[in-house]
Design a protein around this motif. Structure first.
Motif, PDB file in Angstrom:
ATOM      1  N   LYS A  24      -3.636 -19.243 -12.690  1.00 16.86           N
ATOM      2  CA  LYS A  24      -3.325 -20.073 -11.521  1.00 16.86           C
ATOM      3  C   LYS A  24      -4.000 -21.442 -11.622  1.00 16.86           C
ATOM      4  O   LYS A  24      -3.409 -22.464 -11.299  1.00 16.86           O
ATOM      5  N   TYR A  25      -5.225 -21.472 -12.128  1.00 17.23           N
ATOM      6  CA  TYR A  25      -5.966 -22.732 -12.178  1.00 17.23           C
ATOM      7  C   TYR A  25      -5.487 -23.644 -13.302  1.00 17.23           C
ATOM      8  O   TYR A  25      -5.725 -24.838 -13.275  1.00 17.23           O
ATOM      9  N   THR A  27      -2.370 -24.162 -14.056  1.00 14.95           N
ATOM     10  CA  THR A  27      -1.134 -24.827 -13.648  1.00 14.95           C
ATOM     11  C   THR A  27      -1.243 -25.454 -12.270  1.00 14.95           C
ATOM     12  O   THR A  27      -0.327 -26.136 -11.832  1.00 14.95           O
ATOM     13  N   GLY A  28      -2.348 -25.268 -11.628  1.00 11.79           N
ATOM     14  CA  GLY A  28      -2.485 -25.738 -10.254  1.00 11.79           C
ATOM     15  C   GLY A  28      -2.923 -27.176 -10.138  1.00 11.79           C
ATOM     16  O   GLY A  28      -3.053 -27.921 -11.118  1.00 11.79           O
ATOM     17  N   GLU A  29      -3.133 -27.574  -8.905  1.00  7.48           N
ATOM     18  CA  GLU A  29      -3.534 -28.945  -8.573  1.00  7.48           C
ATOM     19  C   GLU A  29      -4.908 -29.293  -9.159  1.00  7.48           C
ATOM     20  O   GLU A  29      -5.145 -30.424  -9.576  1.00  7.48           O
ATOM     21  N   THR A  30      -5.800 -28.324  -9.218  1.00  5.00           N
ATOM     22  CA  THR A  30      -7.148 -28.569  -9.743  1.00  5.00           C
ATOM     23  C   THR A  30      -7.092 -29.054 -11.190  1.00  5.00           C
ATOM     24  O   THR A  30      -7.800 -29.990 -11.563  1.00  5.00           O
ATOM     25  N   ARG A  32      -4.555 -30.501 -12.734  1.00  2.07           N
ATOM     26  CA  ARG A  32      -3.927 -31.817 -12.824  1.00  2.07           C
ATOM     27  C   ARG A  32      -4.885 -32.927 -12.401  1.00  2.07           C
ATOM     28  O   ARG A  32      -4.840 -34.024 -12.940  1.00  2.07           O
ATOM     29  N   ARG A  33      -5.760 -32.647 -11.469  1.00  5.67           N
ATOM     30  CA  ARG A  33      -6.723 -33.657 -11.030  1.00  5.67           C
ATOM     31  C   ARG A  33      -7.813 -33.898 -12.080  1.00  5.67           C
ATOM     32  O   ARG A  33      -8.322 -34.995 -12.213  1.00  5.67           O
ATOM     33  N   ASN A  34      -8.179 -32.859 -12.802  1.00  4.54           N
ATOM     34  CA  ASN A  34      -9.316 -32.952 -13.727  1.00  4.54           C
ATOM     35  C   ASN A  34      -8.908 -33.046 -15.189  1.00  4.54           C
ATOM     36  O   ASN A  34      -9.740 -32.844 -16.067  1.00  4.54           O
TER      37      ASN A  34
END
Length: 112
Positions: A24-25, A27-30, A32-34
């Motif tokens: 989940k992490y 492919t998630g927003e986290t 993409r931000r990092n």
């Protein structure tokens, strides 16, 4: 607080690890931000490994050069010793017995 934040705070550790292992992490927003931060860490790791490799190669080469230098010093010392032995007057006289070169028995000058 929203319902989503409350729900995430009270989840079990097993559920958290299921999410992490499930990807989940990744492919998630986290993620993409990092992504820039992660790429920087990967770049620094590659630089660290390559620098260590180059350092080890330089140390190996330095040891080989030191060993070569010591070997050549010992050979030069041996050659110098053999040359000194061969040029001693007594050794030259023994090797040339028919020569007129002899060590004088009388002194070159007389002290009064």
């Amino acid at each position: 607080m929203s319902k989503k934040n409350k729900k995430e705070k009270h989840r079990s550790p097993l559920a958290y690890w299921r999410e992490v292992m499930g990807g989940k992490y990744l492919t998630g927003e986290t993620m993409r931000r990092n992504i820039k931060y992660l790429l920087l860490i990967i770049l620094l790791a590659i630089i660290y490994v390559s620098n260590r490799y180059q350092c080890q190669q330089a140390m190996i080469q330095g040891k080989q050069l030191t060993d070569t230098l010591m070997d050549r010093r010992y050979k030069a010392l041996t050659a110098q010793s053999q040359l000194k032995k061969a040029t001693l007057r007594s050794h030259v006289e023994k090797n040339l017995p028919d020569s007129t070169i002899k060590t004088p028995n009388d002194p070159m000058f007389v002290v009064k």
